[in-house]
Design an enzyme around this catalytic site. Structure first.
Site, PDB file in Angstrom:
ATOM      1  N   ARG A 170       1.008  -1.027   0.057  1.00 52.37           N
ATOM      2  CA  ARG A 170       0.049   0.009  -0.078  1.00 52.37           C
ATOM      3  C   ARG A 170       0.779   1.207  -0.006  1.00 52.37           C
ATOM      4  O   ARG A 170       2.121   1.068   0.144  1.00 52.37           O
ATOM      5  CB  ARG A 170      -0.876   0.090   1.175  1.00 52.37           C
ATOM      6  CG  ARG A 170      -0.832  -0.614   2.325  1.00 52.37           C
ATOM      7  CD  ARG A 170       0.472   0.090   3.045  1.00 52.37           C
ATOM      8  NE  ARG A 170       0.311   1.419   3.142  1.00 52.37           N
ATOM      9  CZ  ARG A 170       1.137   2.478   3.541  1.00 52.37           C
ATOM     10  NH1 ARG A 170       2.575   1.959   3.601  1.00 52.37           N
ATOM     11  NH2 ARG A 170       0.910   3.527   3.759  1.00 52.37           N
ATOM     12  N   GLY A 171       0.255   2.341  -0.233  1.00 47.74           N
ATOM     13  CA  GLY A 171       0.782   3.567  -0.312  1.00 47.74           C
ATOM     14  C   GLY A 171       1.268   3.772  -1.715  1.00 47.74           C
ATOM     15  O   GLY A 171       1.318   3.133  -2.566  1.00 47.74           O
ATOM     16  N   ALA A 172       0.748   5.162  -2.111  1.00 44.63           N
ATOM     17  CA  ALA A 172       0.506   5.278  -3.660  1.00 44.63           C
ATOM     18  C   ALA A 172       1.605   5.085  -4.588  1.00 44.63           C
ATOM     19  O   ALA A 172       1.511   4.523  -5.605  1.00 44.63           O
ATOM     20  CB  ALA A 172       0.482   7.016  -3.702  1.00 44.63           C
ATOM     21  N   ARG A 181      -7.270  -0.658  -6.765  1.00 47.95           N
ATOM     22  CA  ARG A 181      -7.826   0.608  -5.916  1.00 47.95           C
ATOM     23  C   ARG A 181      -7.951   1.859  -6.534  1.00 47.95           C
ATOM     24  O   ARG A 181      -7.130   1.916  -7.373  1.00 47.95           O
ATOM     25  CB  ARG A 181      -6.712   0.928  -4.698  1.00 47.95           C
ATOM     26  CG  ARG A 181      -6.644  -0.300  -3.542  1.00 47.95           C
ATOM     27  CD  ARG A 181      -5.486  -0.062  -2.702  1.00 47.95           C
ATOM     28  NE  ARG A 181      -6.234   0.814  -1.445  1.00 47.95           N
ATOM     29  CZ  ARG A 181      -5.566   1.320  -0.571  1.00 47.95           C
ATOM     30  NH1 ARG A 181      -4.302   0.921  -0.427  1.00 47.95           N
ATOM     31  NH2 ARG A 181      -6.120   2.096   0.177  1.00 47.95           N
ATOM     32  N   GLN A 228      -1.719   2.437   9.925  1.00 48.09           N
ATOM     33  CA  GLN A 228      -0.477   2.574   9.319  1.00 48.09           C
ATOM     34  C   GLN A 228       0.508   3.279   9.900  1.00 48.09           C
ATOM     35  O   GLN A 228       1.836   2.966  10.048  1.00 48.09           O
ATOM     36  CB  GLN A 228      -0.858   3.432   8.007  1.00 48.09           C
ATOM     37  CG  GLN A 228      -1.411   2.668   6.875  1.00 48.09           C
ATOM     38  CD  GLN A 228      -2.895   2.931   6.902  1.00 48.09           C
ATOM     39  OE1 GLN A 228      -3.712   3.026   7.823  1.00 48.09           O
ATOM     40  NE2 GLN A 228      -3.477   2.791   5.840  1.00 48.09           N
ATOM     41  N   ASP A 261      -1.903  10.900  -2.304  1.00 48.98           N
ATOM     42  CA  ASP A 261      -2.481   9.837  -3.177  1.00 48.98           C
ATOM     43  C   ASP A 261      -2.844  10.497  -4.530  1.00 48.98           C
ATOM     44  O   ASP A 261      -2.643   9.574  -5.659  1.00 48.98           O
ATOM     45  CB  ASP A 261      -3.583   9.000  -2.603  1.00 48.98           C
ATOM     46  CG  ASP A 261      -3.106   8.087  -1.593  1.00 48.98           C
ATOM     47  OD1 ASP A 261      -3.069   8.464  -0.309  1.00 48.98           O
ATOM     48  OD2 ASP A 261      -2.588   6.986  -1.779  1.00 48.98           O
ATOM     49  N   ASN A 271      -5.337  12.343   0.544  1.00 50.60           N
ATOM     50  CA  ASN A 271      -4.479  11.839   1.158  1.00 50.60           C
ATOM     51  C   ASN A 271      -5.563  10.725   2.054  1.00 50.60           C
ATOM     52  O   ASN A 271      -6.577  11.085   2.412  1.00 50.60           O
ATOM     53  CB  ASN A 271      -3.530  12.362   1.779  1.00 50.60           C
ATOM     54  CG  ASN A 271      -2.363  11.655   2.457  1.00 50.60           C
ATOM     55  OD1 ASN A 271      -1.948  10.753   1.863  1.00 50.60           O
ATOM     56  ND2 ASN A 271      -1.853  12.239   3.832  1.00 50.60           N
ATOM     57  N   LYS A 272      -4.610  10.048   3.005  1.00 47.58           N
ATOM     58  CA  LYS A 272      -5.302   9.319   4.106  1.00 47.58           C
ATOM     59  C   LYS A 272      -6.391   9.936   4.797  1.00 47.58           C
ATOM     60  O   LYS A 272      -6.063  11.244   5.384  1.00 47.58           O
ATOM     61  CB  LYS A 272      -4.143   8.729   4.995  1.00 47.58           C
ATOM     62  CG  LYS A 272      -4.489   7.971   6.126  1.00 47.58           C
ATOM     63  CD  LYS A 272      -5.477   6.658   5.616  1.00 47.58           C
ATOM     64  CE  LYS A 272      -5.069   5.837   4.459  1.00 47.58           C
ATOM     65  NZ  LYS A 272      -5.773   5.008   3.863  1.00 47.58           N
TER      66      LYS A 272
END
Ligand code: MRU
Length: 353
Positions: free
Chosen positions: A54-56, A97, A204, A245, A255-256
């Protein structure tokens, strides 16, 4: 020997081997460091969907290697018509995603490479995927330097989610700035403390960021997400530093979930808010952030087990990203330079010719 001016940054979420793509399964961290082998585009898409990776930037890189695996399989099956057959694999990867644009960006780059190929496509596609990975690492190191120059001397940093080596090819975006800042502070005998939010519901921050900071010996303090404003009021935070993201052409940042409320709180308290992201995270086709597709994940990631049974009478809403308006952002750091503050005009200066 670990000296205080060095960050080791040893973690790598994705390793290419002849057998396929080894994915560090982030669901089990920090307890277990376990790589899982993906040998097909479907397995890579599944690893992205289930957040093994995960993570862009990391999901973009994983998808690029997914294309290599797909080409290997499709070319073996039918060396003449593999380019038609691989379209299904592109679709499966693209749908893994929705929010991080790096996924679509990496797939578009792999598609351009593929279009020009004749014969066995694997060597050229592998070289392209490895170039994406290497360029990301170089971009992170450069952004680390640029960001640390801008906020050098800061003593308290608040960061959200995980934007480190685990979320990228290595070193990290926002956490790369933290790493560079730590090197700078340690070399000058200055103090630095990093406050990491838990980042509910997937944790995270508590599981991944804290683990990365611990490995590099960077002074770190975990807080629950809702403690951020209190820390700002106590003047413990000089800068909030986060990743992204997807960035719209006007500078709005997806973003998150929780990033937006951190930006609101930072503005209220007069604290700087920095976004660190490679230009592959900018979606030039998106005029503003309201059009970013926001992923909603299963309510069971949020609901306590008691409420998860059949016939429950309560619901949970689990959007996992939000959009911070550009007006709340003090600085955007990319590998091509800074936009301070991000606006449509300042972003245009970062666009490749
Ligand atoms: O749901 P995740 O863990 O993939 O979300 C990650 C983030 O929101 C990060 O801040 C973002 O991808 C930048 S990572 C360098």
């Amino acid at each position: 020997m670990h000296d205080s001016t060095t960050t080791y940054d040893r973690i790598r979420p994705l390793l290419w081997t002849e057998a396929g793509l080894q994915v560090l399964d982030q669901r089990f961290l920090p307890e277990r460091t376990e790589y899982r082998l993906c040998t097909s585009a479907q397995e890579v898409a599944e690893a992205i969907r289930t957040m093994q990776v995960r993570g862009a930037p990391a999901i973009g890189i994983a998808a690029a290697f997914g294309v290599v695996l797909a080409a290997r399989q499709r070319f073996r099956q039918d060396p003449k018509r593999w380019k038609e057959a691989i379209e299904k694999d592109f679709a499966v990867l693209a749908e893994a995603r929705p929010t991080a644009v790096n996924l679509a960006w990496a797939l578009a780059r792999m598609r351009r490479c593929l279009a020009a190929l004749d014969g066995d496509p694997e060597p050229a596609l592998l070289a392209e995927a490895q170039a994406i990975q290497a360029e990301d690492l170089a971009a992170n190191r450069r952004m680390g330097r640029l960001g640390a120059e801008l906020i050098g001397g800061a003593k308290g940093i608040l960061t959200h989610c995980n934007t480190g080596s685990l979320a990228t090819s290595g070193f990290g975006t926002a956490l790369g700035v933290v790493r560079a800042l730590w090197q700078r502070a340690a070399a000058r005998g200055e103090t630095l403390r990093v406050y990491a939010t838990e980042t509910r519901p997937w944790l995270q921050g508590a599981r991944l960021t804290l683990w990365e900071l611990e490995q590099d010996g960077i002074p770190a303090t975990l807080i629950c997400d809702s403690a951020a404003a209190l820390l700002m009021r106590r003047r413990l935070i000089d800068w909030v530093v986060v990743g992204a993201d997807r960035i719209a052409a006007n500078g709005d940042v997806a973003n998150k979930i929780g990033t937006y409320q951190l930006a609101v709180a930072a503005r209220y308290h007069g604290i700087g808010f920095m976004v660190v992201a490679p230009t592959s995270t900018i979606d030039w086709n998106l005029p503003h952030g309201d059009r970013v597709p926001i992923e909603e994940r299963s309510e069971n990631e949020l609901l306590p087990p008691y409420f998860q049974s059949q016939g429950k009478r309560v619901q949970a809403l689990n959007p996992v990203f939000d959009v911070t308006p550009a007006a709340l952002i003090s600085a955007l750091v990319t590998e091509r330079g800074l936009a301070c503050p991000p606006t449509a005009a300042s972003l245009r200066t970062l666009r490749a010719p």
